[in-house]
Scaffold this active site. Structure first.
Site, short mmCIF file in Angstrom:
data_model
loop_
_atom_site.label_atom_id
_atom_site.label_comp_id
_atom_site.label_asym_id
_atom_site.label_seq_id
_atom_site.Cartn_x
_atom_site.Cartn_y
_atom_site.Cartn_z
N SER A 158 0.64 -1.03 -0.07
CA SER A 158 0.03 -0.12 0.09
C SER A 158 0.95 1.13 -0.02
O SER A 158 1.51 1.59 -1.02
CB SER A 158 -0.96 -0.18 1.09
OG SER A 158 -1.88 0.86 1.18
N ASP A 177 10.23 5.98 -9.96
CA ASP A 177 9.92 6.67 -11.14
C ASP A 177 10.68 7.88 -11.20
O ASP A 177 11.01 8.36 -12.39
CB ASP A 177 8.19 6.94 -11.01
CG ASP A 177 7.47 5.74 -11.45
OD1 ASP A 177 8.06 4.81 -11.95
OD2 ASP A 177 6.21 5.88 -10.94
N LYS A 184 -0.94 -4.39 -3.21
CA LYS A 184 -2.11 -3.89 -2.71
C LYS A 184 -2.35 -2.35 -3.38
O LYS A 184 -1.51 -1.31 -2.72
CB LYS A 184 -2.27 -3.71 -1.30
CG LYS A 184 -3.28 -3.16 -0.60
CD LYS A 184 -4.46 -3.58 -0.87
CE LYS A 184 -5.42 -3.15 0.01
NZ LYS A 184 -6.07 -1.82 0.03
#
Length: 694
Positions: free
Chosen positions: A463, A474, A488
């Site tokens: 999560s 990224d 998740k």
């Protein structure tokens, strides 16, 4: 396995099944009818996915209901299933209109079959054959098996199951008479639980079938379950700090609460199965086949008291390999989840290098203090910022953030913590059921730390942890090392119903690159072996998990190009891993666990054969452990579980001043993450490090 552990001898059930005992199954009440209609409306108009409650859905819901009732095809016959075939086309109507009678009638028949079988088992114990000289084997997973077409076919199955149950207890050290007494008590207890079934129980199981067709995180909570959920969310549960889930007839440890008693103790691990629970000074209660919430009630207790758990390690394939552990119950406090740091020294030809390590167990915030406007409220971001300042004062050459076992928490903290390492920008995209995308990010100018960075993750990083790791990857802000994360990537909300609550998947997380974290998780730049089996733990292991997909990427700046160094970093890591006893052990153990799972599809009912197979597996595990210990100059063990119970496979007990030989296996990941980050800092001359003492 079945709902109620292995059993059976060749006594026909024909008479028992012809006239099953009536247990007066409760009828659906007005509360359940209304709640069913509200659940249906929530699924149709509130769920993230495009949910259509039609005939096609009815087929899936009917099958899911059957799987929950009798997933191992051990009680119902094909004729029983055929008798209720109409539900495969009418489950939608039943839920939409609150007409639940047929679904309750199916449960009634199922309960009659269970009761009759337990009566049969109890009678069979008087003539149980304890020779265990059969050449037969018991199939372990019948999830995809066809329904039995006759009572005799089920009798044959249960003959093997009874033999397995008795053999398991016998090998564990019980005398023949004690085995009989244990099994009799087990089946009588199970029968008593069956008799206590109420309308709430049936409705909860039915709703599990309904919501489970949509996704694994959408679920109905009865009033009793809602109370337990509220307690867990407040982190004031006085227990052991473990998230449990049903796994067939067993209760399995899904994860451990950071800072909780079980996590601190170190003896209980994710994927372990709990087969008995006992209070201090009292006899153990067998919980095989017991409802999950009943097991939770047994484990829960007042702070300071001791609970005894008989567990079978997650990596064990034989249920005779159980061990008893004791855990002192306590409450989970915010300070127990606080971030902490240490300095890892890495030796190279040019001298000693210092790498900072910050452990982040959870993304937390003291909401009460924050909402009250207190200036010094506790939060993950604030605690990590303080640790960064400490490490900068120590002149570290890079920082590793350890997010292993971090199951997530407050999204706002994941966003703000990213802001410690970037100078403003987006952090995560959230897409709702209508396709609208909200962009969240860091709005504060400047960053606290702009030096070399790595994030250490594993299968239990979930999560908010995945949002953080994905953003760092990224942005090119740092390296991700470890094993694939949980996956998740969905958002749930809790809504009140007229009776109970519904936890509903309402949105989905996406990285700034446009990729979802759902199902696939975050893939590390440098991969470590994992002892956590992805077939057992992780989003991809859950039924009907929502798929991975993408949305459009957003505009964001690049902070670096770590990918251009990955080939060299991986080669250097490989050279060290080949020579590091702990890393070699991790790789070999992971391969062995996979091989065992693939090969171990049945179990022998012959004592000598069973013992031989178990001994062979134990010898392999012991050989791996002792090879590691011999390479490190440690004392050899006589049983592989000794290392596990002493915490030598856990990083929880590792201290910064321990020698390499004394450090447990998981600490090898910490050391190697530091090595990789040092390599990265030396390979990347384009980095402009601004590590200043303050």
């Amino acid at each position: 396995m079945s709902l109620f552990e292995s059993v059976g001898r060749a006594l026909s059930l024909s008479l028992l099944l012809a006239a099953p005992t009536a247990l007066a199954i409760p009828s659906p009440g007005d509360d359940q009818r209304q709640a069913a209609m509200e659940v249906a409306e929530s699924l149709r108009y509130g769920h993230y996915a495009d949910v259509r409650l039609d005939d096609q859905w009815s087929t899936r819901a009917f099958q899911r209901y059957l799987d929950i009732l009798d997933g191992q095809r051990a009680y119902l016959l094909q004729s029983d299933v055929d008798q209720f075939a109409d539900l495969s086309m009418t489950m939608d109507d039943a839920i939409l209109d609150g007409e639940l009678e047929r679904t309750y009638e199916l449960y009634d028949l199922y309960q009659q079959r269970v009761t009759a079988r337990l009566d049969w088992l109890i009678e069979e114990l008087d003539q149980l054959d304890m020779s265990f000289d059969s050449d037969e084997r018991l199939e372990l997973d019948r999830e995809d098996a066809p329904w039995a077409t006759s009572e005799q076919e089920l009798d044959t199955l249960w003959q093997k199951r009874l033999a397995d149950a008795a053999l398991t207890l016998s090998i564990s050290g019980q005398e023949d008479e004690e085995v009989i007494d244990t099994l009799r008590d087990r089946y009588e207890t199970q029968r008593h639980r069956v008799e206590q079934t109420n309308a709430d129980d049936i409705f909860t199981i039915l709703m599990a079938g309904v919501t489970g067709t949509i996704d694994p995180h959408t679920e109905y909570l009865s009033p009793r379950q809602s109370e337990s959920f509220d307690i867990q969310m407040r982190l004031s549960l006085e227990g052991i700090g473990a998230l449990l889930q049903a796994d067939g007839e067993y209760v399995k440890v899904a994860s451990l609460v950071p800072g909780g008693p079980a996590e601190k103790d170190g003896a209980l691990k994710p994927a372990d199965r709990i087969i008995a629970v006992g209070q201090e000074g009292e006899d153990m209660v067998n919980v095989v086949g017991m409802r999950l919430d009943d097991v939770v009630d047994l484990i829960r207790g007042p702070k300071g008291s001791v609970v005894n758990l008989e567990i079978v390690p997650g990596e064990a394939v034989d249920m005779t390999r159980s061990t008893v552990i004791d855990i002192t119950r306590d409450t989970v406090k915010l300070e127990d989840q606080a971030a902490s740091s240490e300095v890892i020294e890495v030796e190279r030809d040019d001298g000693t290098h210092r790498i900072g390590m910050i452990t982040v167990p959870a993304f937390y915030v003291d909401f009460d203090a924050w909402q009250a406007g207190e200036a010094d409220y506790r939060s993950t971001t604030r605690d990590v910022a303080a640790e960064i300042e400490k490490l900068k004062a120590e002149n570290v050459e890079g920082i590793v953030l350890d997010l292993r076992n971090n199951g997530g928490g407050a999204l706002q903290e994941a966003n703000s913590m990213i802001g410690l390492f970037i100078d403003r920008g987006p952090t995560v995209q959230v897409r709702d059921a209508r396709g609208r995308i909200s962009l969240y990010g860091d709005t504060d100018s400047g960053s606290l730390y702009d030096g070399p960075l790595a994030v250490l993750v594993n299968r239990l990083s979930a999560s908010a942890s995945e949002i953080f790791a994905g953003a760092i990857q990224d942005y090119g802000r740092g390296l991700i090392v470890g094993s694939n994360t949980f996956g998740k990537g969905t958002v749930q909300t809790l809504s009140d119903l007229n009776y109970g609550q519904i936890k509903l998947t309402r949105a989905k997380f996406y990285r700034i690159s446009g990729e979802s974290t759902q199902n696939r998780g975050v893939k590390p730049d440098v991969q470590f072996p994992s002892l956590i089996d992805p077939e057992i733990i992780g989003e991809s292991s859950l039924d009907n998990a929502l798929p991975w997909d993408t949305v459009s990427e957003v505009q964001y700046r690049s902070y670096g190009t770590p990918r251009q160094y990955l080939k060299e970093l991986r080669e250097r890591h490989r050279e060290r891993a080949d020579e590091h006893p702990n890393f070699h052990y991790l790789e070999e153990r992971a391969e062995l666990a996979t091989r065992m799972r693939e090969q171990h599809t049945s179990i022998s009912l012959n004592r000598e054969q069973r013992q031989q197979e178990a001994d062979t597996r134990d010898e392999e595990m012991l050989a791996l452990e002792n090879a590691r210990r011999e390479a490190l100059g440690l004392e050899l063990l006589e049983d592989w579980t000794d290392a596990r119970s002493s915490g030598e496979e856990s990083g929880d007990t590792a201290q910064p001043d321990e020698s390499e030989e004394d450090q447990p296996v998981d600490h090898a990941e910490v050391e190697e993450a530091a090595e990789i980050l040092l390599d990265f800092s030396l390979l990347g001359p384009s980095w402009q490090y601004a590590i200043k003492n303050q």
